[in-house]
Design an enzyme around this catalytic site. Structure first.
Site, mmCIF file in Angstrom:
data_model
loop_
_atom_site.group_PDB
_atom_site.id
_atom_site.type_symbol
_atom_site.label_atom_id
_atom_site.label_comp_id
_atom_site.label_asym_id
_atom_site.label_seq_id
_atom_site.Cartn_x
_atom_site.Cartn_y
_atom_site.Cartn_z
ATOM 1 N N SER A 89 22.182 -45.918 -8.608
ATOM 2 C CA SER A 89 23.421 -45.194 -8.895
ATOM 3 C C SER A 89 24.194 -44.821 -7.642
ATOM 4 O O SER A 89 25.428 -44.768 -7.666
ATOM 5 C CB SER A 89 23.110 -43.924 -9.697
ATOM 6 O OG SER A 89 22.582 -44.231 -10.951
ATOM 7 N N THR A 158 25.533 -39.932 -8.956
ATOM 8 C CA THR A 158 26.863 -40.329 -9.427
ATOM 9 C C THR A 158 27.931 -39.282 -9.143
ATOM 10 O O THR A 158 28.980 -39.611 -8.572
ATOM 11 C CB THR A 158 26.810 -40.682 -10.920
ATOM 12 O OG1 THR A 158 25.904 -41.785 -11.101
ATOM 13 C CG2 THR A 158 28.171 -41.062 -11.454
#
Length: 567
Positions: A89, A158
């Site tokens: 991510s 994220t």
């Protein structure tokens, strides 16, 4: 002269980005800029996970055969790291935000070259340097309001990719400091433990409403600037959520949009369905399906706002695949093409909790009530060998077997933590298969809404999606120049001046950080990392961007304008 130096210093990076931008422009339509952008990321979501969620919903309600995102699916994205086809991510969302693929674990930070393994051109002289993000550009260059809504802890990879910079996604303390000092307008998610008392004080001093496990306070707050966090770390899966104390992702998205939309200049909002990825890692098909449906409901909220507003674009895209999830697997009682919907989905839809949620319930349940709980949550009882495996689980507190006498049945599929054991049971009892407990390299689905329908169509590379996001705010090609402006090495900014890095002067709860001190005559500028404030003599000055210190290069990366304070 200053402008010439600035331009020359950006040429290597500009060449790389310009080359990528040329490819991004091929066979693409003109993109019409908009007032607001909502980026929605279902973390770790493979296309097959979307299919599973769609079937799960349809099996429970035959009239609901489509997801909210279905009419807007317009392509795919090939997502990867700078030196590996399968990304995590941190570098994958980082590429969406900065336009540059990076190394595993890197958060909005320029990669280190891996030589022949590099999948994109990498300039070794820029290794570890922070890269300006779309969120930062929207805030600094366009005056947009900014927000983050997540179900993980807020400094996770994220959300960090949007508003922080680090070569290690695990540096939660440094990342949390940056995110607080970014002056984000709205943050809603998990991670109370990461918002330390000093950071809470910063927020309150700056006029934020701060709500910790306080859904009522969040709902009633009338102010524009707000942090609302739930649970010490991540929020629970949607299926396990106590609806009286934990808001849905849909509600959090609605609140964020309503507050951000008060701005005349518009806003940038990133919404992450964080725990689809966590469920995929755990090989928990129930968690994957139900959290993805919770994310889809949040998408419906964003899309409805965008359609009514007429000035908002919504982009829905995962950062990478996960787990090789499949509908159908080896060892099924019926062959694939004769298995009915009942065969495939009946047991899956019977589960009332995720494996993680059931593990928490088991921790509160006496051993003589285990089978009763299993019938309630799963619709079946554990077999004798499964019950023995449960008793041998090292974190099952109510086991009749003393901890020192328990043994891991390592050759068994049941070995591992209590949650892992239960996820394996879930997988065994359903027709859903997994090839991995980690990330996978397939393309991910892309969906989008644009008021004038200039959507990204077809197959996009990850850096091309950054180009599209930049065009939505009329920022195409401008991130490299912003990077050079706000993240210049201190040795360049203060060239010819006296500066010293003083060790152990900047304190956090986790470590002591260095401080950069610059002097000119009787004046002294004191610069602490991971904040957006500096102290000139005794005056505190607030900046529009955060200051980054990288120990690998022993360098502070900061705005070029700081030199003017001493000139």
């Amino acid at each position: 002269m200053k402008k010439i130096i600035l331009l020359l210093s950006t040429i290597p990076f500009l060449l790389i980005v310009f080359t990528q931008a040329l490819h991004a422009g091929e066979l693409r339509r003109e993109v019409k800029p908009v007032r607001n952008v909502i980026l929605m990321i279902p973390d770790g979501t493979s296309p097959s996970a979307v299919s599973l969620a769609r079937w799960y919903q349809r099996y429970l309600n035959p009239e609901r055969q489509r997801l909210a995102i279905d009419p807007y699916i317009c392509g795919t994205v090939l997502t990867y790291s700078s030196d590996a086809p399968i990304g995590d991510s941190a570098p994958t969302t980082s590429c969406y935000m900065t336009g540059m693929p990076s190394n595993t674990g890197f958060v909005a930070t320029y990669p280190v070259s891996s030589g022949k393994a590099d999948l994109v051109p990498v300039d070794p002289s820029r290794a570890y340097m922070p890269l300006a993000t779309v969120l930062e550009a929207a805030k600094i260059m366009r005056g947009k309001k900014t927000g983050l809504v997540v179900t993980c802890h807020f400094p996770h990879a994220t959300p960090a990719d949007c508003a922080a910079h680090s070569y290690s996604r695990e540096e939660y303390g440094h990342i949390a400091m940056q995110m607080v000092h970014q002056n984000l307008d709205i943050v809603i998610g998990g991670g109370i433990d990461y918002l330390k008392p000093d950071l809470r004080s910063v927020l309150r001093q700056r006029g934020y409403g701060v709500f910790l496990d306080d859904m009522k306070g969040m709902r009633s707050y009338a102010g524009d600037k707000m942090w609302a966090l739930y649970r010490p770390r991540e929020m629970p899966y949607d299926l396990d959520r106590d609806t009286a104390s934990i808001p849905s992702l849909e509600e959090m998205t609605h609140i964020a949009i309503a507050k951000l939309n008060r701005s005349e200049e518009g806003f940038f909002l990133m919404v992450e369905g964080s725990k689809v990825d966590w469920a995929a890692h755990a090989n928990d098909p129930v968690g994957v399906a139900t959290d993805l449906l919770a994310f889809d409901r949040a998408c419906a909220t964003a899309l409805e706002f965008a359609r009514q507003d007429g000035q908002t674009a919504v982009i829905i895209v995962s950062d990478h695949g996960n787990s090789g999830i499949s509908i159908g697997k080896r060892g099924m009682a019926k062959s694939y093409d004769t298995a009915t919907a009942y065969d495939l989905f009946e047991q899956l839809c019977r589960f009332r909790l995720t494996a993680d949620g059931l593990a928490k319930r088991l921790a509160e349940t006496p051993v003589d009530k285990v089978q009763e709980l299993m019938r309630e949550v799963c619709g079946f009882e554990l077999k004798p060998e499964e019950l023995r495996a449960l008793y041998n689980s090292p974190d099952y507190e109510h086991s009749p077997i003393p901890l020192e006498e328990r043994k891991q049945i390592r050759e068994s599929m049941y070995s591992g933590s209590l949650s892992t054991f239960l996820a394996s049971i879930y997988g065994l009892k359903t027709a859903i298969g997994f090839t991995s407990g980690g990330h996978t390299g397939e393309e991910v689905l892309l969906a989008a809404y644009h008021p004038e329908d200039t959507r990204p169509m077809g197959m996009y590379m990850n850096y091309e999606l950054n180009d599209y996001l930049c065009q939505l705010f009329d920022l195409r090609g401008q991130l490299p120049a912003l990077t050079d402006r706000i993240f210049a090495p201190h040795t360049d900014v203060f060239q010819g001046m006296k500066f010293t890095i003083v060790r152990g002067k900047g304190k956090t709860d986790e470590s002591e950080l260095p401080v950069l001190e610059v002097t000119k005559g009787s004046r002294k500028l004191r610069i602490a990392p991971f904040t957006n404030t500096v102290v000139l003599d005794k005056k505190v000055i607030e900046l529009s961007s955060v200051i980054i210190y990288v120990d690998k290069t022993d360098t502070f990366y900061l705005p070029r304008e700081l030199r003017l304070l001493l000139d």
